[in-house]
Design a protein around this motif. Structure first.
Motif, PDB file in Angstrom:
ATOM      1  N   ASP A   1      27.170  42.538  55.656  1.00 47.18           N
ATOM      2  CA  ASP A   1      27.772  42.094  54.402  1.00 47.18           C
ATOM      3  C   ASP A   1      26.714  41.540  53.455  1.00 47.18           C
ATOM      4  O   ASP A   1      26.750  41.805  52.253  1.00 47.18           O
ATOM      5  N   GLU A   2      25.783  40.796  54.001  1.00 43.59           N
ATOM      6  CA  GLU A   2      24.706  40.265  53.142  1.00 43.59           C
ATOM      7  C   GLU A   2      23.867  41.395  52.566  1.00 43.59           C
ATOM      8  O   GLU A   2      23.527  41.400  51.388  1.00 43.59           O
TER       9      GLU A   2
ATOM     10  N   VAL B   1      25.952  43.328  49.842  1.00 41.82           N
ATOM     11  CA  VAL B   1      26.087  42.604  48.577  1.00 41.82           C
ATOM     12  C   VAL B   1      24.734  42.542  47.871  1.00 41.82           C
ATOM     13  O   VAL B   1      24.641  42.721  46.650  1.00 41.82           O
TER      14      VAL B   1
ATOM     15  N   LEU C   1      24.063  45.867  46.264  1.00 38.02           N
ATOM     16  CA  LEU C   1      24.844  46.034  45.030  1.00 38.02           C
ATOM     17  C   LEU C   1      24.186  45.277  43.881  1.00 38.02           C
ATOM     18  O   LEU C   1      24.101  45.769  42.755  1.00 38.02           O
ATOM     19  N   ALA C   2      23.699  44.083  44.169  1.00 36.98           N
ATOM     20  CA  ALA C   2      23.116  43.238  43.122  1.00 36.98           C
ATOM     21  C   ALA C   2      21.774  43.795  42.650  1.00 36.98           C
ATOM     22  O   ALA C   2      21.488  43.815  41.454  1.00 36.98           O
TER      23      ALA C   2
ATOM     24  N   GLN D   1      22.275  48.282  42.156  1.00 34.99           N
ATOM     25  CA  GLN D   1      23.378  48.756  41.315  1.00 34.99           C
ATOM     26  C   GLN D   1      23.672  50.244  41.507  1.00 34.99           C
ATOM     27  O   GLN D   1      23.601  51.041  40.571  1.00 34.99           O
TER      28      GLN D   1
ATOM     29  N   ILE E   1      30.283  50.283  49.629  1.00 34.87           N
ATOM     30  CA  ILE E   1      31.645  49.723  49.705  1.00 34.87           C
ATOM     31  C   ILE E   1      32.273  50.031  51.069  1.00 34.87           C
ATOM     32  O   ILE E   1      32.918  49.188  51.686  1.00 34.87           O
TER      33      ILE E   1
ATOM     34  N   LEU F   1      30.906  47.744  53.729  1.00 30.84           N
ATOM     35  CA  LEU F   1      31.536  46.416  53.654  1.00 30.84           C
ATOM     36  C   LEU F   1      32.892  46.419  54.354  1.00 30.84           C
ATOM     37  O   LEU F   1      33.226  45.522  55.112  1.00 30.84           O
TER      38      LEU F   1
ATOM     39  N   VAL G   1      26.152  41.873  38.125  1.00 33.60           N
ATOM     40  CA  VAL G   1      25.261  41.106  39.013  1.00 33.60           C
ATOM     41  C   VAL G   1      25.744  39.656  39.056  1.00 33.60           C
ATOM     42  O   VAL G   1      26.689  39.282  38.365  1.00 33.60           O
TER      43      VAL G   1
ATOM     44  N   LEU H   1      29.398  39.975  39.989  1.00 35.00           N
ATOM     45  CA  LEU H   1      29.429  40.775  41.223  1.00 35.00           C
ATOM     46  C   LEU H   1      30.240  40.053  42.295  1.00 35.00           C
ATOM     47  O   LEU H   1      31.055  40.661  43.001  1.00 35.00           O
TER      48      LEU H   1
ATOM     49  N   ARG I   1      37.983  41.864  48.639  1.00 34.62           N
ATOM     50  CA  ARG I   1      38.302  41.282  49.945  1.00 34.62           C
ATOM     51  C   ARG I   1      39.636  40.551  49.928  1.00 34.62           C
ATOM     52  O   ARG I   1      40.407  40.621  50.884  1.00 34.62           O
TER      53      ARG I   1
ATOM     54  N   LEU J   1      27.747  31.570  50.702  1.00 31.01           N
ATOM     55  CA  LEU J   1      28.044  32.806  51.442  1.00 31.01           C
ATOM     56  C   LEU J   1      28.468  32.536  52.883  1.00 31.01           C
ATOM     57  O   LEU J   1      29.087  33.382  53.528  1.00 31.01           O
TER      58      LEU J   1
END
Lengths: 226, 226
Positions: free
Chosen positions: A60-61, A64, A67-68, A71, A81, A84, B73, B77, B85, B212
Motif C-alpha cells: 500500500d505504501e 500510494v 501514484l504520487a 502519476q 489500483i 491496492l 498529489v 491524492l 477505500r 499512514l
C-alpha cells in the motif's frame, strides 16, 4: 525515470505474489491444524499473519507513493489500483486462515468439529486450500481461464456451506453446543475465503481485459443464511 | 481546471456521505426487522443494498477517472485513495445489514432469536445501529474525537459478541438449533459491522492527520472465537 517506474511496478507484482503464497500456505496449514488438532501448526499460522499484514502495509505504501511520484495513467494506473485492492483482499484471506487456526488452537487438545460436522467442514477446508493454490497460480500467470474457473467453482464452497447448515440444524443428530458453534463459524470463514478468491479472480480479469464491470464489484456475497 | 477538480473532489465526498446515510438506514431497519419480525422492512433493506452497491460503483469510477485525468498529489491524492477505500468498507457494512435482514426474512413469521439469545443480540443490534449513526456523523464532520470514540467503543460490540457465545454454549439452557445458528451468524455479522466502523474511523483519521499508520490497517480483526 520510466525504467525506475517499470521496476517499481514489477516489485508490486512480486510482493503481491509473495503475499498470495503466504496466504495459501496459511490456509493449508490452518486446515491441517484443524483436522489433526496440531497446536504448533495452528500457532505458525497465527504468528505468520503479522507477516502477511506487513507485506500489505508495504504494497500500500509503494502503491500510494507510486501514484504520487509517477502519476501513472491508463494500464499503469490500472495495475497500481488493482494492487491496492488485491492486497486488501489477500490480507483478508490471511485473516480468515488465522481465524480457522484460532479455532483449532482454541479446541486443542481436542479436534474442532469432531462429530457430525467433521466431514462437511473438511471438504470445505480442502476446497478453500484449493482456492488458495489457484489464487497463487492466478497472481503469477494472470490466466483468464483460471480466473473464470475460480469464479465458477465458488459454488462448490457455497453448496458445502449450505450442507453444513443442514447438518447442524438436524435436531435428531447429537451435537455438543461447541461443535454447532464451530461448524457455523468455520463454515462462514471458509465460505468467505472462497468469496475473496472470486474477488481476486475478478480483479485479475479487470487487469487483463480492462473490463471495469468486474473490477468495482469488490466483494461477492455468496450465500449466508439458512 | 482546478475548479473542476475541486468540484469532483466535493462530489466524491457527497457520494460517500450519501452512501454512509443509506448504510446507516439499512442497519437501523435491519435490526428493527429482526426485533419485530417485520418482513416488509427486511425486504426494504435487501432491495436497498443494490443502491448502495451502485453508489460504490459510481464512487470508484469517479475516483479512478480523477486519478487518470487530474493526477492529484499530496492531500488531494490522499482524499481520492481514502474515498476508494471507504466506499469499499461502506459497501461491506451495507452487505452485513442485508445479511441481518436476510435472517429476519428467513425466519418470518417467527422472530429470529426469540429465546435465550434474544437479549444479547438486541443489545448488539442497537450498538451496531449506534455505530452506523456515528459513521454518518463522522463522514460529514471528520471529527477526530468522534473517530477515536468509534474506535474505543468497538470493545462494547466485542464484549457482547463474547457474551453471545456464552449464551449458546450453556448446555443447560434450552435452545433450538436454528436459534443457535442465528445467534452465531448474527453475532458475527454485527461484530464485523463494528470492525468496519473502526476501519472508517481510521481512514478518516488518516485523511485529517495524514498518519499512514492507521490508513493501511484496512481491517480490524476483533474477537472471533470461543
Amino acid at each position: 525515470m520510466r525504467e525506475i517506474f517499470k521496476q517499481e511496478i514489477e516489485q508490486l507484482g512480486l510482493d503481491l505474489a509473495s503475499m498470495a503464497e503466504q496466504m495459501s500456505t496459511a490456509i493449508g496449514k490452518a486446515v491441517t491444524a484443524l483436522e489433526q488438532a496440531d497446536l504448533a501448526l495452528a500457532e505458525q499460522v497465527i504468528d505468520a499473519d503479522e507477516k502477511i499484514d506487513a507485506i500489505q502495509h508495504n504494497i500500500d505504501e509503494q502503491a500510494v507513493s507510486l501514484l504520487a511520484r509517477q502519476q501513472p495513467v491508463a494500464t499503469d494506473l490500472r495495475v497500481v489500483i488493482t494492487a491496492l485492492r488485491m492486497s486488501s483482499t489477500l490480507e483478508r484471506m490471511g485473516d480468515l486462515a488465522r481465524h480457522v487456526a484460532d479455532v483449532a488452537r482454541g479446541r486443542y487438545p481436542e479436534t474442532a468439529a469432531r462429530g457430525a460436522g467433521h466431514d462437511v467442514l473438511m471438504r470445505m477446508g480442502r476446497q478453500a486450500v484449493n482456492v488458495g493454490d489457484q489464487v497463487v497460480r492466478l497472481v503469477n500467470t494472470q490466466d483468464l481461464d483460471l480466473a473464470a474457473s475460480i469464479e465458477s467453482e465458488d459454488s462448490v464452497l457455497d453448496q458445502l456451506h449450505e450442507e453444513s447448515f443442514q447438518v447442524v440444524l438436524d435436531e435428531t443428530v447429537e451435537l455438543p453446543r461447541q461443535e454447532i458453534v464451530d461448524v457455523v463459524l468455520l463454515g462462514r470463514y471458509l465460505e468467505r475465503f472462497g468469496d475473496h478468491g472470486v474477488s481476486i479472480a475478478r480483479r485479475i480479469s479487470f487487469l487483463v481485459t480492462g473490463d471495469l464491470t468486474n473490477a468495482v464489484a469488490t466483494e461477492t456475497n455468496g450465500t449466508d443464511v439458512q
